[in-house]
Motif scaffolding. Structure first.
Motif, PDB file in Angstrom:
ATOM      1  N   ARG A 127       0.926  -1.205  -0.111  1.00 42.73           N
ATOM      2  CA  ARG A 127       0.067  -0.027   0.056  1.00 42.73           C
ATOM      3  C   ARG A 127       0.837   1.288   0.027  1.00 42.73           C
ATOM      4  NH1 ARG A 127      -4.532  -1.666   4.337  1.00 42.73           N
ATOM      5  NH2 ARG A 127      -5.365  -3.528   3.327  1.00 42.73           N
ATOM      6  N   SER A 128       0.309   2.194  -0.654  1.00 42.39           N
ATOM      7  CA  SER A 128       1.302   3.423  -0.919  1.00 42.39           C
ATOM      8  C   SER A 128       0.967   4.668   0.169  1.00 42.39           C
ATOM      9  CB  SER A 128       1.346   4.207  -2.315  1.00 42.39           C
ATOM     10  OG  SER A 128      -0.092   4.314  -2.424  1.00 42.39           O
ATOM     11  N   GLY A 129       0.188   4.432   1.138  1.00 42.02           N
ATOM     12  CA  GLY A 129      -0.243   5.331   2.050  1.00 42.02           C
ATOM     13  C   GLY A 129       1.105   5.974   2.944  1.00 42.02           C
ATOM     14  N   PHE A 130       1.836   4.964   3.140  1.00 42.50           N
ATOM     15  CA  PHE A 130       3.046   5.470   4.114  1.00 42.50           C
ATOM     16  C   PHE A 130       3.698   6.607   3.364  1.00 42.50           C
ATOM     17  CE2 PHE A 130       4.973   2.420   1.486  1.00 42.50           C
ATOM     18  CZ  PHE A 130       6.282   2.861   1.368  1.00 42.50           C
ATOM     19  N   TYR A 131       3.830   6.507   1.934  1.00 38.98           N
ATOM     20  CA  TYR A 131       4.659   7.184   1.230  1.00 38.98           C
ATOM     21  C   TYR A 131       3.884   8.647   1.253  1.00 38.98           C
ATOM     22  CZ  TYR A 131       7.195   9.231  -2.658  1.00 38.98           C
ATOM     23  OH  TYR A 131       8.097  10.016  -3.437  1.00 38.98           O
ATOM     24  N   TYR A 132       2.535   8.581   1.056  1.00 42.95           N
ATOM     25  CA  TYR A 132       2.195  10.074   0.774  1.00 42.95           C
ATOM     26  C   TYR A 132       1.823  10.643   2.279  1.00 42.95           C
ATOM     27  CZ  TYR A 132       1.529   8.702  -3.877  1.00 42.95           C
ATOM     28  OH  TYR A 132       1.783   8.344  -5.397  1.00 42.95           O
ATOM     29  N   MET A 133       1.795   9.951   3.222  1.00 46.40           N
ATOM     30  CA  MET A 133       1.733  10.378   4.600  1.00 46.40           C
ATOM     31  C   MET A 133       3.165  11.260   4.829  1.00 46.40           C
ATOM     32  SD  MET A 133       0.154   7.280   6.757  1.00 46.40           S
ATOM     33  CE  MET A 133      -1.395   6.519   6.349  1.00 46.40           C
ATOM     34  N   ALA A 134       4.113  10.526   4.760  1.00 37.84           N
ATOM     35  CA  ALA A 134       5.653  11.079   4.937  1.00 37.84           C
ATOM     36  C   ALA A 134       5.723  12.413   3.973  1.00 37.84           C
ATOM     37  CB  ALA A 134       6.764  10.282   4.640  1.00 37.84           C
ATOM     38  N   LEU A 135       5.207  12.219   2.623  1.00 42.23           N
ATOM     39  CA  LEU A 135       5.460  13.312   1.755  1.00 42.23           C
ATOM     40  C   LEU A 135       4.584  14.495   2.311  1.00 42.23           C
ATOM     41  CD1 LEU A 135       6.462  14.096  -1.196  1.00 42.23           C
ATOM     42  CD2 LEU A 135       4.372  13.461  -1.949  1.00 42.23           C
ATOM     43  N   GLU A 136       3.452  14.122   2.657  1.00 36.95           N
ATOM     44  CA  GLU A 136       2.601  15.390   2.907  1.00 36.95           C
ATOM     45  C   GLU A 136       3.019  16.140   4.302  1.00 36.95           C
ATOM     46  OE1 GLU A 136      -0.906  18.032   2.821  1.00 36.95           O
ATOM     47  OE2 GLU A 136      -0.211  16.657   1.246  1.00 36.95           O
ATOM     48  N   ALA A 137       3.544  15.129   5.110  1.00 35.61           N
ATOM     49  CA  ALA A 137       4.001  15.786   6.704  1.00 35.61           C
ATOM     50  C   ALA A 137       5.286  16.129   6.522  1.00 35.61           C
ATOM     51  CB  ALA A 137       4.004  14.734   7.572  1.00 35.61           C
ATOM     52  N   LYS A 138       6.217  16.043   5.359  1.00 30.93           N
ATOM     53  CA  LYS A 138       7.512  16.640   5.149  1.00 30.93           C
ATOM     54  C   LYS A 138       8.405  16.031   6.149  1.00 30.93           C
ATOM     55  CE  LYS A 138       6.442  20.804   2.948  1.00 30.93           C
ATOM     56  NZ  LYS A 138       4.800  20.646   2.647  1.00 30.93           N
ATOM     57  N   VAL A 139       8.230  14.504   6.231  1.00 30.19           N
ATOM     58  CA  VAL A 139       9.215  13.801   7.381  1.00 30.19           C
ATOM     59  C   VAL A 139       9.784  12.620   6.472  1.00 30.19           C
ATOM     60  CG1 VAL A 139       7.731  14.700   9.389  1.00 30.19           C
ATOM     61  CG2 VAL A 139       7.266  12.338   8.121  1.00 30.19           C
ATOM     62  N   PRO A 140      10.968  12.223   6.985  1.00 31.92           N
ATOM     63  CA  PRO A 140      11.736  11.071   6.454  1.00 31.92           C
ATOM     64  C   PRO A 140      10.735   9.907   6.667  1.00 31.92           C
ATOM     65  CG  PRO A 140      13.076  12.263   7.860  1.00 31.92           C
ATOM     66  CD  PRO A 140      11.668  12.718   8.352  1.00 31.92           C
ATOM     67  N   ILE A 141      11.076   8.960   5.672  1.00 25.90           N
ATOM     68  CA  ILE A 141      10.804   7.455   5.979  1.00 25.90           C
ATOM     69  C   ILE A 141      11.717   6.582   6.582  1.00 25.90           C
ATOM     70  CG2 ILE A 141      10.009   5.456   4.443  1.00 25.90           C
ATOM     71  CD1 ILE A 141       8.650   7.401   2.618  1.00 25.90           C
ATOM     72  N   ALA A 142      11.476   5.896   7.523  1.00 29.47           N
ATOM     73  CA  ALA A 142      12.425   4.995   8.179  1.00 29.47           C
ATOM     74  C   ALA A 142      12.298   3.739   7.871  1.00 29.47           C
ATOM     75  CB  ALA A 142      12.327   5.067   9.464  1.00 29.47           C
ATOM     76  N   LEU A 143      13.291   3.229   7.142  1.00 26.73           N
ATOM     77  CA  LEU A 143      13.384   1.674   6.787  1.00 26.73           C
ATOM     78  C   LEU A 143      13.696   0.677   7.708  1.00 26.73           C
ATOM     79  CD1 LEU A 143      15.109   2.343   3.462  1.00 26.73           C
ATOM     80  CD2 LEU A 143      12.647   1.992   3.653  1.00 26.73           C
ATOM     81  N   ALA A 144      12.423   0.124   8.455  1.00 30.66           N
ATOM     82  CA  ALA A 144      12.670  -0.745   9.460  1.00 30.66           C
ATOM     83  C   ALA A 144      12.239  -2.184   8.864  1.00 30.66           C
ATOM     84  CB  ALA A 144      11.346  -0.381  10.624  1.00 30.66           C
ATOM     85  N   TYR A 145      13.023  -3.357   9.903  1.00 29.07           N
ATOM     86  CA  TYR A 145      13.059  -4.487   9.304  1.00 29.07           C
ATOM     87  C   TYR A 145      13.311  -5.609  10.348  1.00 29.07           C
ATOM     88  CZ  TYR A 145      18.075  -4.382   9.781  1.00 29.07           C
ATOM     89  OH  TYR A 145      19.226  -4.306  10.265  1.00 29.07           O
ATOM     90  N   LEU A 146      12.662  -6.831  10.363  1.00 29.05           N
ATOM     91  CA  LEU A 146      12.979  -7.720  11.125  1.00 29.05           C
ATOM     92  C   LEU A 146      13.400  -8.870  10.121  1.00 29.05           C
ATOM     93  CD1 LEU A 146       9.892  -8.124  13.458  1.00 29.05           C
ATOM     94  CD2 LEU A 146      12.179  -7.580  14.115  1.00 29.05           C
ATOM     95  N   ASP A 147      15.033  -9.056  10.219  1.00 34.43           N
ATOM     96  CA  ASP A 147      15.478 -10.051   9.230  1.00 34.43           C
ATOM     97  C   ASP A 147      15.999 -11.225  10.147  1.00 34.43           C
ATOM     98  OD1 ASP A 147      17.042 -11.573   7.416  1.00 34.43           O
ATOM     99  OD2 ASP A 147      18.477  -9.868   7.068  1.00 34.43           O
ATOM    100  N   TYR A 148      15.088 -12.472   9.744  1.00 34.90           N
ATOM    101  CA  TYR A 148      15.099 -13.602  10.582  1.00 34.90           C
ATOM    102  C   TYR A 148      16.521 -14.461   9.984  1.00 34.90           C
ATOM    103  CZ  TYR A 148      10.950 -13.122  13.103  1.00 34.90           C
ATOM    104  OH  TYR A 148       9.823 -12.661  13.917  1.00 34.90           O
ATOM    105  N   SER A 149      16.975 -13.990   8.937  1.00 38.11           N
ATOM    106  CA  SER A 149      18.133 -14.945   8.481  1.00 38.11           C
ATOM    107  C   SER A 149      19.358 -14.369   9.136  1.00 38.11           C
ATOM    108  CB  SER A 149      18.214 -14.712   6.812  1.00 38.11           C
ATOM    109  OG  SER A 149      18.605 -13.396   6.698  1.00 38.11           O
TER     110      SER A 149
END
Length: 198
Positions: A127-149
């Motif tokens: 879903r693209s909502g996260f992108y447009y929220m950050a764009l509208e709020a003028k804040v960075p997108i944090a790339l979070a993850y859980l890598d089980y490998s």
């Protein structure tokens, strides 16, 4: 190579210690500011919540999330807010992205978690909502993850959305290309729905 976080307070050291005992590393690249839209991937199991909470405690980050206003009524309201919940109106007459941007404007610090896939099951598209929220709020997108490998939990990078979602999404795809979830069969591809695909 992501930066391994060094916990400070007692609760942070305890949470990091539990993760370390389980064989996990706590990762946190230095954030560019106090406000981010935090997108996590892959999310394939309920177990992810356990590691995400331990990561938040270990790093001292208070993660917030968005929920329908109806969920915050009665006795559950204070509990939901305590758990980081932020009520919003999901009425179709109100612009959801603008509501989120207004919340960012009202706060001095906000790490807002958005489930890009919207499900623990396999999804063909993000879903693209996260992108447009950050764009509208003028804040960075944090790339979070859980890598089980690799048994890594954290945030491995940030970027400011430019408005060109196709180009920016290449950053997302490259970052998550080697991340493996708890249940790989539930892990969908890192891709957006084509514009002409309803």
């Amino acid at each position: 190579m992501s930066a391994v976080y060094r916990p400070r307070g007692l609760r942070q050291r305890l949470a990091a210690g539990i993760l370390n005992l389980l064989g996990w590393k706590v990762v946190l690249e230095p954030p560019p500011g106090p406000k981010v839209v935090m997108v996590g991937y892959p999310h394939t199991s309920n177990v992810d919540f356990f590691y995400a909470i331990l990561w938040a405690w270990a790093t001292g980050r208070k993660m917030s999330w968005i929920g329908k206003r109806q969920l915050f009524g009665g006795l559950m309201g204070p509990i939901m807010r305590r758990l980081g919940g932020i009520p919003v109106d999901r009425d179709k007459t109100k612009n959801f992205v603008k509501q989120v941007a207004e919340i960012f404007a009202q706060r001095e610090e906000l790490w807002l978690v958005i489930a890009a896939e919207g499900t623990r099951s396999r999804a063909d598209y993000w879903r693209s909502g996260f992108y447009y929220m950050a764009l509208e709020a003028k804040v960075p997108i944090a790339l979070a993850y859980l890598d089980y490998s690799r048994k890594e939990a954290g945030v491995g990078g940030y970027f400011m959305p430019s408005g060109d979602i196709t180009k920016d999404f290449e950053i997302v795809q490259k970052f998550y290309a080697d991340k493996v979830g708890h249940t790989p069969k539930n892990q969908g591809p890192v891709q957006l729905k084509p514009p002409n695909n309803p």
